[in-house]
Write an enzyme that holds these catalytic residues in place. Structure first.
Site, PDB file in Angstrom:
ATOM      1  N   ASP A 160      32.132  50.664  43.865  1.00  0.00           N
ATOM      2  CA  ASP A 160      31.790  49.279  44.161  1.00  0.00           C
ATOM      3  C   ASP A 160      30.410  49.179  44.822  1.00  0.00           C
ATOM      4  OD1 ASP A 160      32.249  46.487  44.645  1.00  0.00           O
ATOM      5  OD2 ASP A 160      32.960  46.956  46.662  1.00  0.00           O
ATOM      6  N   GLU A 410      38.560  57.879  48.350  1.00  0.00           N
ATOM      7  CA  GLU A 410      39.618  57.243  47.560  1.00  0.00           C
ATOM      8  C   GLU A 410      39.903  57.902  46.213  1.00  0.00           C
ATOM      9  OE1 GLU A 410      39.100  52.998  47.380  1.00  0.00           O
ATOM     10  OE2 GLU A 410      39.469  52.808  49.529  1.00  0.00           O
ATOM     11  N   TYR A 465      43.312  47.546  53.248  1.00  0.00           N
ATOM     12  CA  TYR A 465      42.840  46.152  53.133  1.00  0.00           C
ATOM     13  C   TYR A 465      43.970  45.143  53.301  1.00  0.00           C
ATOM     14  CZ  TYR A 465      38.249  47.920  52.151  1.00  0.00           C
ATOM     15  OH  TYR A 465      37.039  48.538  52.286  1.00  0.00           O
ATOM     16  N   GLU A 501      38.049  52.449  56.525  1.00  0.00           N
ATOM     17  CA  GLU A 501      37.688  51.160  55.906  1.00  0.00           C
ATOM     18  C   GLU A 501      38.741  50.122  56.224  1.00  0.00           C
ATOM     19  OE1 GLU A 501      36.659  51.001  51.731  1.00  0.00           O
ATOM     20  OE2 GLU A 501      35.466  52.843  51.874  1.00  0.00           O
TER      21      GLU A 501
HETATM   22  C1  GCB Z   1      37.069  50.385  48.915  1.00  0.00           C
HETATM   23  C2  GCB Z   1      35.927  51.267  48.584  1.00  0.00           C
HETATM   24  C3  GCB Z   1      34.578  50.624  48.878  1.00  0.00           C
HETATM   25  C4  GCB Z   1      34.619  49.152  48.429  1.00  0.00           C
HETATM   26  C5  GCB Z   1      35.680  48.440  49.231  1.00  0.00           C
HETATM   27  C6  GCB Z   1      35.826  46.960  48.868  1.00  0.00           C
HETATM   28  O1  GCB Z   1      38.174  50.794  49.060  1.00  0.00           O
HETATM   29  O2  GCB Z   1      36.000  52.527  49.214  1.00  0.00           O
HETATM   30  O3  GCB Z   1      33.582  51.323  48.204  1.00  0.00           O
HETATM   31  O4  GCB Z   1      33.393  48.528  48.556  1.00  0.00           O
HETATM   32  O5  GCB Z   1      36.920  49.041  49.008  1.00  0.00           O
HETATM   33  O6  GCB Z   1      35.171  46.135  49.483  1.00  0.00           O
HETATM   34  O7  GCB Z   1      36.580  46.665  47.956  1.00  0.00           O
END
Ligand code: GCB
Length: 597
Positions: A160, A410, A465, A501
């Site tokens: 991403d 990941e 997330y 993250e």
């Molecule tokens: C993730 C990735 C990261 C993305 C992020 C997102 O899990 O490791 O590279 O930018 O999510 O914002 O979706």
């Protein structure tokens, strides 16, 4: 690989600036054989993609060409002459006049060529560099190339961030004596009030080696002889997070009483250790605060920029961040040197991002194509990954700021084949550097019951997330999910847990009274919720938010001119969450809060 430096026996010429530039198809075939047929000029260091007002260049897939002339200083007649590229993303071919002198695959590690035999002191030569941005199943990061019916070549990938390419870091010409220091390794320890410095020097030919450790004021604090040895610095000043202290190791090669090569490597005395669920720096529990970052700025793309470097570190200090992860590739060496000097702790990550075909199965993580198979990520990918680890650790092993290797982001670690793929790589990392803990960033589809590799690592680093991709807009449910998830890992493994993250896309200037995703208030409340949970989990050793700043990505329906999970905008203005974070992090100062159990 040693970073080129000017020393009493070595000289250095920087080749940054404006180079002639053209993309394949628009310039002559075999451009290295003559003057590049173009009117364009590109800045080095910079990714080329955003420099021009030309969509075809921005989206070009394949080779691009850079060219300039350079002169070998006339005093270098008796020296070896080397060309060093700090990076060429993702593959580089270097020509001196008509001759190919170097080729390198891997966009974020340096390479060099000894060009003594093809140049002459005092004379000019034509330097042409081809750079290719193609990603396949055997490159890191990986990607897929397709050719559309129209013949248009298209690159897709599983990560991403925008596939910025080109000469994004410096290019150097340097001189080196024939008999020279090839490599220096420094490993430090603490013994009471003293620091121990185990060093190993590799030379190009047999020579007497002498070393001395020198403090910032120039005082010699220890000395020794021999290619390997151990020095002792009494009353040592440790390298501490937030309070860096560096010494110089001056290495000299002596032949018949004359110093034939001299090399200075700076180092900090510090220890790193994982004990039970604690992450210890200098024997003290350390709590990470900070970010996953990107090398990403307007116009320059991934080009290294000292002004942004200084400003980003200023912002990290302002907000109380004591650390960052080099997501998702090794950063420019200048960044690590700056972290060394300013006491910022670094988790150093490889460019192995996207070893996960389940992600393309959607948020449910449905496996459509196996990730690890002869047709997908295979032995060749693994060999490229091993080579990348060798180059990364050779480059970064002496930085005191680097406290842990993150060997992949990941991967599909819950899939068949993951263990076979990763076990040898973890072992290799430990052989290359027995002193630093090793981790990987765990994707949300991998949980304590289905993940197949967590036991191989020292620290469990989670990318999660809740409140964004899962339970979007519902922080109550998200809080429950998050806590269960963390407690699941804590129950299964007696290891430190770190959040590498967590983040919510946020449009600067969008506000609401309610729990509305994309607003500045939602990002603030989302982070607050996470911090409440973190403080309740004992094995928790740190929080790195995704992301430090907004950054450019490939086009996607869930991206608004890039990823907006930054706590700062792409031009480094604080969103509301930045102020709340500052309150929390300055208060913590690297020490885990003792919340209710
Ligand atoms: C993730 C990735 C990261 C993305 C992020 C997102 O899990 O490791 O590279 O930018 O999510 O914002 O979706």
């Amino acid at each position: 690989m040693l970073k080129p430096r000017s020393t009493p026996t070595r000289e250095l010429v920087n080749l940054d600036g404006l180079w002639r530039f053209g993309i394949a198809g628009r310039v002559q075939d075999e451009p290295w054989t003559g003057r590049l047929d173009t009117t364009l000029e590109a800045a080095v260091p910079a990714s080329y993609n955003d420099l021009f007002a030309d969509r075809e260049i921005r989206d070009h897939v394949g080779w691009v060409w850079y060219q300039r002339t350079a002169r070998v200083p006339r005093g270098w007649a008796d020296e070896r002459v080397l060309l060093r590229l700090d990076s060429a993303t993702h593959q580089g071919r270097v020509y001196v006049d008509d001759q190919l002198v170097a080729e390198h695959v891997g966009g974020y590690t340096p390479f060099e060529a000894d060009i003594t035999d093809v140049v002459r002191a005092g004379e000019e030569f034509r330097l042409t560099v081809g750079v290719n941005n193609e990603l396949t199943n055997v490159t890191l990061p990986p990607g897929t190339l397709t050719v559309e019916q129209s013949g248009r070549r298209k690159q897709t990938y599983l990560h991403d961030f925008f596939n910025y390419a080109g000469l994004a870091r410096s290019v150097w010409l340097y001189s080196r004596p024939a008999t020279h220091v090839e490599d220096v390794t420094v490993v430090t320890g603490v013994d009471g009030a003293a620091g121990t410095v185990d060093y190993a020097v590799r030379t190009s030919a047999p020579a007497d080696v002498r070393v001395r450790a020198v403090d910032v004021d120039g005082t010699e604090v220890a000395a020794g002889t021999g290619a390997e040895g151990s020095l002792r610095i009494e009353d040592v000043r440790l390298w501490q997070p937030g309070a860096a202290h560096l010494y110089d190791l001056v290495v000299e090669l002596v032949d018949g009483g004359t110093v034939v090569d001299s090399w200075t490597e700076s180092f900090g005395v510090r220890t790193v250790e994982v004990r039970g669920t604690q992450f210890l720096i200098n024997g003290e529990p350390f709590y990470f605060t900070g970010f996953g970052k990107h090398e990403d700025t307007p116009i320059r793309g991934k080009g290294h920029d000292d002004a942004y470097l200084v400003h980003d570190f200023q912002l990290m200090e302002w907000i109380g961040a004591n650390s960052f992860r080099t997501s998702h590739y090794p950063y420019a060496e200048e960044v690590l040197e700056f972290a060394d000097r300013h006491g910022i702790v670094v988790i150093d990550e490889t460019s192995a991002v996207g070893l996960n075909l389940a992600v393309t199965g959607g948020l449910a993580g449905a496996v459509t194509t196996p990730t690890f198979s002869p047709e997908t990520f295979n032995d060749q990918t693994q060999a490229a990954h091993a080579q990348h680890l060798r180059e990364l650790i050779a480059r970064d092993k002496n930085h005191p700021s680097v406290v842990m290797w993150c060997i992949t982001n990941e991967p599909s670690s819950n899939e068949e084949g993951a263990r076979e793929y990763f076990e040898p790589l973890v072992q290799l990392t430990r052989e290359l550097d027995p002193t630093r803990p090793v981790t990987y960033a765990v994707v949300m589809f991998a949980n304590p019951s289905n993940d197949r590799i967590a036991d191989l690592f020292d620290v469990i680093s989670l990318n999660r997330y809740y409140g964004w991709y899962v339970a979007n807009g519902d922080l109550v449910t998200a809080e429950d999910y998050l806590e269960r998830d963390l407690r699941g890992w804590a129950a299964k493994y007696d290891k430190p847990i770190l959040m590498t993250e967590y983040g919510a896309d946020t449009m600067q200037g969008l506000h609401s009274l309610w729990d509305i995703p994309w607003t500045e208030e939602y990002q603030r409340d989302f982070l607050d919720m996470h911090h409440r949970v973190f403080d309740r989990v004992e094995a928790f050793v740190g929080e790195q938010i995704w992301n430090f700043a907004d950054f450019q990505t490939t086009r996607a329906i869930h991206r608004v001119d890039g990823n907006k999970k930054g706590v700062f905008t792409r031009d480094r203005r604080p969103k509301a969450a930045a102020h709340a974070l500052r309150q929390r992090w300055l208060g913590l100062n690297g020490v885990k809060p003792s919340g209710p159990a």
